[in-house]
Design a protein around this motif. Structure first.
Motif, PDB file in Angstrom:
ATOM      1  N   PHE A 186       0.721  -1.486  -0.612  1.00 54.31           N
ATOM      2  CA  PHE A 186       0.435   0.313   0.054  1.00 54.31           C
ATOM      3  C   PHE A 186       0.828   1.294   0.043  1.00 54.31           C
ATOM      4  CE2 PHE A 186      -3.445   3.309   0.625  1.00 54.31           C
ATOM      5  CZ  PHE A 186      -2.787   3.945   2.251  1.00 54.31           C
ATOM      6  N   LEU A 187       2.052   1.620   1.339  1.00 55.47           N
ATOM      7  CA  LEU A 187       2.301   2.158   0.603  1.00 55.47           C
ATOM      8  C   LEU A 187       3.186   2.786  -0.488  1.00 55.47           C
ATOM      9  CD1 LEU A 187       3.495   4.701   3.176  1.00 55.47           C
ATOM     10  CD2 LEU A 187       5.533   2.884   3.149  1.00 55.47           C
ATOM     11  N   THR A 188       3.622   1.493  -0.890  1.00 56.27           N
ATOM     12  CA  THR A 188       4.371   1.614  -2.558  1.00 56.27           C
ATOM     13  C   THR A 188       3.900   2.531  -3.578  1.00 56.27           C
ATOM     14  OG1 THR A 188       4.304   0.094  -2.650  1.00 56.27           O
ATOM     15  CG2 THR A 188       6.840   0.250  -2.097  1.00 56.27           C
ATOM     16  N   LYS A 189       2.914   2.170  -3.058  1.00 54.50           N
ATOM     17  CA  LYS A 189       1.270   2.840  -4.267  1.00 54.50           C
ATOM     18  C   LYS A 189       1.109   3.777  -3.690  1.00 54.50           C
ATOM     19  CE  LYS A 189       0.338  -1.833  -5.701  1.00 54.50           C
ATOM     20  NZ  LYS A 189      -0.236  -3.257  -5.510  1.00 54.50           N
ATOM     21  N   TRP A 190       1.166   3.414  -2.709  1.00 53.20           N
ATOM     22  CA  TRP A 190       0.130   5.725  -2.542  1.00 53.20           C
ATOM     23  C   TRP A 190       1.023   5.883  -2.562  1.00 53.20           C
ATOM     24  CZ3 TRP A 190       0.187   7.285   2.863  1.00 53.20           C
ATOM     25  CH2 TRP A 190      -0.765   8.733   2.870  1.00 53.20           C
ATOM     26  N   VAL A 191       2.968   5.988  -2.439  1.00 52.41           N
ATOM     27  CA  VAL A 191       4.109   6.849  -2.816  1.00 52.41           C
ATOM     28  C   VAL A 191       3.691   7.002  -4.852  1.00 52.41           C
ATOM     29  CG1 VAL A 191       6.547   7.363  -3.094  1.00 52.41           C
ATOM     30  CG2 VAL A 191       5.504   6.291  -1.325  1.00 52.41           C
ATOM     31  N   GLN A 232      -1.224   7.431   9.648  1.00 49.75           N
ATOM     32  CA  GLN A 232      -0.950   7.536  10.548  1.00 49.75           C
ATOM     33  C   GLN A 232       0.032   8.263  10.803  1.00 49.75           C
ATOM     34  OE1 GLN A 232      -2.844   5.647  13.803  1.00 49.75           O
ATOM     35  NE2 GLN A 232      -5.042   6.027  13.651  1.00 49.75           N
ATOM     36  N   HIS A 233       1.295   6.577  10.683  1.00 50.92           N
ATOM     37  CA  HIS A 233       2.352   6.457  10.366  1.00 50.92           C
ATOM     38  C   HIS A 233       3.388   7.851   9.531  1.00 50.92           C
ATOM     39  CE1 HIS A 233       2.599   3.557  13.068  1.00 50.92           C
ATOM     40  NE2 HIS A 233       2.087   2.421  12.026  1.00 50.92           N
ATOM     41  N   ILE A 234       3.019   8.484   8.205  1.00 50.36           N
ATOM     42  CA  ILE A 234       3.407   8.851   7.555  1.00 50.36           C
ATOM     43  C   ILE A 234       3.196  10.259   8.440  1.00 50.36           C
ATOM     44  CG2 ILE A 234       3.447   9.925   5.331  1.00 50.36           C
ATOM     45  CD1 ILE A 234       4.510   7.716   4.920  1.00 50.36           C
ATOM     46  N   ALA A 235       1.739  10.574   8.748  1.00 48.16           N
ATOM     47  CA  ALA A 235       1.391  11.394   9.069  1.00 48.16           C
ATOM     48  C   ALA A 235       2.548  12.578  10.467  1.00 48.16           C
ATOM     49  CB  ALA A 235      -0.045  12.006   9.561  1.00 48.16           C
ATOM     50  N   LYS A 236       2.551  11.187  11.060  1.00 49.44           N
ATOM     51  CA  LYS A 236       3.666  11.559  11.904  1.00 49.44           C
ATOM     52  C   LYS A 236       5.157  11.931  11.970  1.00 49.44           C
ATOM     53  CE  LYS A 236       1.287   9.278  16.304  1.00 49.44           C
ATOM     54  NZ  LYS A 236       1.133   7.793  17.426  1.00 49.44           N
ATOM     55  N   VAL A 237       5.303  11.419  10.693  1.00 47.18           N
ATOM     56  CA  VAL A 237       6.550  11.312  10.643  1.00 47.18           C
ATOM     57  C   VAL A 237       6.369  12.688  10.009  1.00 47.18           C
ATOM     58  CG1 VAL A 237       8.331  11.199   9.091  1.00 47.18           C
ATOM     59  CG2 VAL A 237       7.332   9.209  10.034  1.00 47.18           C
ATOM     60  N   MET A 238       5.547  13.272   8.917  1.00 47.77           N
ATOM     61  CA  MET A 238       5.993  14.905   8.495  1.00 47.77           C
ATOM     62  C   MET A 238       5.651  15.768   9.181  1.00 47.77           C
ATOM     63  SD  MET A 238       5.895  13.889   5.285  1.00 47.77           S
ATOM     64  CE  MET A 238       4.651  15.713   4.644  1.00 47.77           C
ATOM     65  N   ASN A 283       7.580  12.870  -0.411  1.00 50.17           N
ATOM     66  CA  ASN A 283       9.364  11.898  -0.437  1.00 50.17           C
ATOM     67  C   ASN A 283       9.314  11.497   0.363  1.00 50.17           C
ATOM     68  OD1 ASN A 283      11.258  10.798  -1.704  1.00 50.17           O
ATOM     69  ND2 ASN A 283      11.866  12.839  -2.652  1.00 50.17           N
ATOM     70  N   ILE A 284       8.950  10.685   1.053  1.00 55.96           N
ATOM     71  CA  ILE A 284       8.834   9.086   2.026  1.00 55.96           C
ATOM     72  C   ILE A 284      10.347   9.035   1.882  1.00 55.96           C
ATOM     73  CG2 ILE A 284       7.947   7.284   3.517  1.00 55.96           C
ATOM     74  CD1 ILE A 284       5.622   7.826   2.149  1.00 55.96           C
ATOM     75  N   ASN A 285      10.894   8.525   1.273  1.00 57.84           N
ATOM     76  CA  ASN A 285      12.268   7.791   1.058  1.00 57.84           C
ATOM     77  C   ASN A 285      12.876   8.607   2.240  1.00 57.84           C
ATOM     78  OD1 ASN A 285      10.968   5.892  -0.588  1.00 57.84           O
ATOM     79  ND2 ASN A 285      11.816   7.100  -2.481  1.00 57.84           N
ATOM     80  N   ASP A 286      13.384   9.849   0.874  1.00 58.33           N
ATOM     81  CA  ASP A 286      14.076  10.601   2.292  1.00 58.33           C
ATOM     82  C   ASP A 286      14.108  11.359   3.552  1.00 58.33           C
ATOM     83  OD1 ASP A 286      14.155  12.892  -0.725  1.00 58.33           O
ATOM     84  OD2 ASP A 286      15.507  11.459  -0.503  1.00 58.33           O
ATOM     85  N   LEU A 287      12.510  11.656   3.803  1.00 57.77           N
ATOM     86  CA  LEU A 287      11.333  11.381   4.802  1.00 57.77           C
ATOM     87  C   LEU A 287      12.913  10.887   5.904  1.00 57.77           C
ATOM     88  CD1 LEU A 287       7.899  12.492   4.870  1.00 57.77           C
ATOM     89  CD2 LEU A 287       9.780  13.628   5.986  1.00 57.77           C
ATOM     90  N   PHE A 288      13.081   9.225   5.809  1.00 66.75           N
ATOM     91  CA  PHE A 288      13.183   8.760   6.706  1.00 66.75           C
ATOM     92  C   PHE A 288      14.541   8.111   6.740  1.00 66.75           C
ATOM     93  CE2 PHE A 288       8.766   7.141   7.512  1.00 66.75           C
ATOM     94  CZ  PHE A 288       8.342   6.422   7.138  1.00 66.75           C
ATOM     95  N   ALA A 289      14.828   8.756   5.265  1.00 69.91           N
ATOM     96  CA  ALA A 289      16.266   8.112   5.495  1.00 69.91           C
ATOM     97  C   ALA A 289      17.348   8.976   6.123  1.00 69.91           C
ATOM     98  CB  ALA A 289      16.856   8.256   3.803  1.00 69.91           C
TER      99      ALA A 289
END
Lengths: 191, 448
Positions: A11-16, A179-185, B333-339
């Motif tokens: 899901f994550l990869t496809k979403w990106v 949720q995770h993505i939002a938290k990370v952002m 850009n999730i990759n950069d975020l995490f990396a």
């Protein structure tokens, strides 16, 4: 049954991929548009990440591909899946039109059902009112559930419950990842 | 009784003589003997009204045999046909059937169909089985490769009319004939069992199928306990025994066990299957939906399910709105975020500031880990984090006021506690800002 982690990964990869497809449109989008784009790509990615055996996933993807704005996004998600997984079947989601007959059938049969209902009630006057009430409750709620699950209009009861199960699982996974993505952002923003 | 035997022998000998290959001959003889033995036992049991299972074995084999033989030489068929008519003169209920056979033979000219009936008459003889065995035999013929498919329903219907002893299950078996193509022995046994009269339950073991053993035990038990009509049982091959056959056939031919005291109508059986399916799935749902362990009853469960699905959908909406607010460009850009930036230390420092309990912290930390590994696996590319942060810092006045409009709505949402804390911490400094209140936006975003 797939493992939940693999489902989340897919899901994550496809979403990106889907989100990137939006950026190629080079259109300045307001907040609402962005939100819609994010939600749509998330939904389509979720549907594409499933095995493709469920009705709701097909309905979601078909509905999304109908909209001209989002069509390229859907295409990109589906093609990326194909490119990545050579072993899997190439088209889990052929873009075909969803069944439109079922809605009409339902409308038509409502009148028939009402008449049959009246007859049934007249005949079974011995039966307790409680069972009738219970039945109406169940019926109303299944109608609501049919409205909630995408493509639920064209399903019978047992199929509906199965679809609801699958849909619930994928919704949960979707919510968790978002949720995770939002938290990370947020973390990133707070820096 | 004595009349039948020599004629049977003659009939079978005729078929044996017609055999071309020696291997077939040997098997024919074996089969003949088996059939004879069966017939003797059959006649013995006639007084006790029991039905042996040997005919089941012999029926398909003999059918195949006859079919194979008849393909070579059609003359033998006539002999076979004439035999049963002579045989059954003593039995009135078959008189009409022999007429039917002759009709078939003359009208259809289908060797295979009539051979099936001959088979039936040669073997089953005196029992009330005929329509079903005929059905089974004809089904065997189809499985072997005959062309009598079109004839089967009509002929079996005719037979049903003549015998006049049809139960709903027999009809069911006949209807499903065209759909079954494979595993003739299994299916024949099933059908015969499915149409078993309560007076003559089969009680020998079927070593081929353990499920049938269960059925046998059950039938014998029931027979002892209650010889009433309510004990009439349909064949009960479960999916295990049936998996091979059902994989090939259509899945709509279901075998159900009729319980004691319950209706055995085909409609109610189907209804019961449906209900059981639904209740099984509701149990799964009960496990999935949190807090549904105590709730019994369909409507309550459905209510909970609806609430749960609605809440999940609302969460998705809210999260997408949040992400849109956090990121001015859709391209994440999730990759950069995490990396680059995110590290366990950051997370650990982040969570205590939110006032989250340590349990939740560990839980979310664990949840974060798979996400991080994912990010490392992905190839990093594209926009730099710094650029992204710059763009974000330039545009917050535009995006944040709009999001604040929904802060009032957020409280109404069925959300868990950390989310509310999230929001408050994020936008606490912005509350003093002046913002244009536009209620229509809120209505747009939160249609629920």
């Amino acid at each position: 049954m797939r493992s939940p982690s693999s489902l989340k990964k897919e899901f994550l990869t496809k979403w990106v991929v889907g989100l990137r497809a939006w950026s190629s449109s080079s259109k300045e989008m307001g907040l609402l548009e962005r939100k819609k784009a994010i939600k749509l790509s998330a939904d389509v990615a979720m549907a594409a990440a499933t095995n493709g055996t469920t009705i709701w996933s097909h309905t979601l993807i078909n509905n999304a591909s109908k909209d001209p704005n989002s069509k390229h996004m859907v295409q990109s998600i589906l093609t990326s899946a194909r490119a990545r997984d050579q072993s899997n079947e190439p088209s889990k989601f052929p873009l075909l039109s969803p069944p439109t007959r079922c809605a009409r059938n339902r409308v038509r049969s409502k009148k028939v059902l009402r008449k049959a209902r009246i007859n049934y009630i007249q005949r079974c006057s011995r039966r307790s009112a409680a069972s009738l009430i219970a039945k109406t409750l169940v019926k109303k709620r299944t109608q609501v559930l049919k409205g909630l699950v995408p493509g639920g209009e064209c399903m019978d009861e047992s199929c509906l419950i199965k679809e609801t199960l699958d849909y619930m699982i994928s919704l949960r996974a979707q919510v968790l990842i978002m949720q995770h993505i939002a938290k990370v952002m947020e973390l990133f923003n707070s820096k | 009784m004595n009349r039948t035997r020599p004629e049977m022998l003659h009939c079978l000998n005729a078929t044996g003589n017609l055999a071309a290959a020696t291997s077939r001959e040997m098997s024919v003889l074996e089969r003949q003997r088996a059939v004879l033995k069966w017939h003797q036992e059959q006649l013995k049991r006639r007084q006790q009204r029991h039905f042996d299972d040997l005919n089941v074995f012999s029926a398909p084999l003999l059918a195949q045999n006859i079919n194979g033989l008849i393909d070579d030489d059609g003359s033998g068929l006539n002999e076979i046909l004439t035999r049963p008519t002579g045989m059954e003169t003593g039995r009135p209920d078959f008189g009409s059937k022999s007429g039917v056979i002759l009709d078939l033979d003359h009208s259809a000219g289908h060797v295979n169909a009539s051979s099936g009936y001959c088979l039936n008459f040669a073997i089953s003889g005196n029992i009330n089985f005929p329509p079903t065995v005929v059905a089974a035999a004809t089904q065997v013929n189809t499985a072997v490769g005959a062309e009598a498919k079109v004839r089967e329903p009509t002929t079996s219907e005719r037979l049903s009319v003549t015998t006049g002893r049809q139960s709903s299950k027999k009809r069911k078996a006949e209807k499903s004939l065209p759909s079954e193509v494979d595993e003739e022995e299994d299916s024949i046994v099933k059908k015969i069992r499915g149409c078993a009269d309560e007076e003559e339950p089969t009680n020998s073991d079927q070593h081929q199928n353990s499920n049938k053993n269960n059925w046998n035990n059950n039938s014998s038990k029931n027979k002892e306990s209650n010889g009433d009509k309510s004990n009439r049982e349909a064949s009960s091959c479960t999916s295990k025994g049936n998996s091979k056959a059902s994989a090939v056939q259509k899945p709509d031919y279901v075998h159900v066990r009729a319980r004691r005291g319950q209706a055995t109508d085909s409609h109610s059986l189907a209804e019961r299957i449906r209900r059981e399916k639904i209740s099984e799935r509701m149990k799964y749902l009960q496990e999935l939906v949190p807090g549904c362990n105590k709730i019994t009853g369909k409507s309550g469960m459905l209510d909970e399910i609806i609430n749960y699905v609605q809440s999940l959908q609302r969460q998705v909406e809210y999260l997408s709105m949040k992400l849109a607010a956090l990121n001015p460009s859709v391209d994440v850009n999730i990759n950069d975020l995490f990396a680059k930036e995110v590290s366990p230390a950051c997370l650990a420092s982040y969570l205590p500031t939110m006032g989250v309990s340590p349990e939740m912290a560990s839980q979310s930390y664990l949840e974060y880990n798979p996400v991080e590994t994912m990010g490392q696996v992905c190839v990093s590319e594209g926009v730099n984090l710094v650029d992204a942060s710059l763009r974000r810092s330039m545009s917050p006045p535009v995006s944040i006021p709009e999001t604040l409009l929904h802060s009032s709505c957020f409280n109404q949402i069925h959300n868990s506690l950390p989310w509310e804390l999230d929001l408050q911490s994020l936008f606490s400094m912005e509350f003093q800002q002046e913002r244009p209140i536009n209620c229509s936006l809120a209505d747009l975003c939160w249609p629920y």
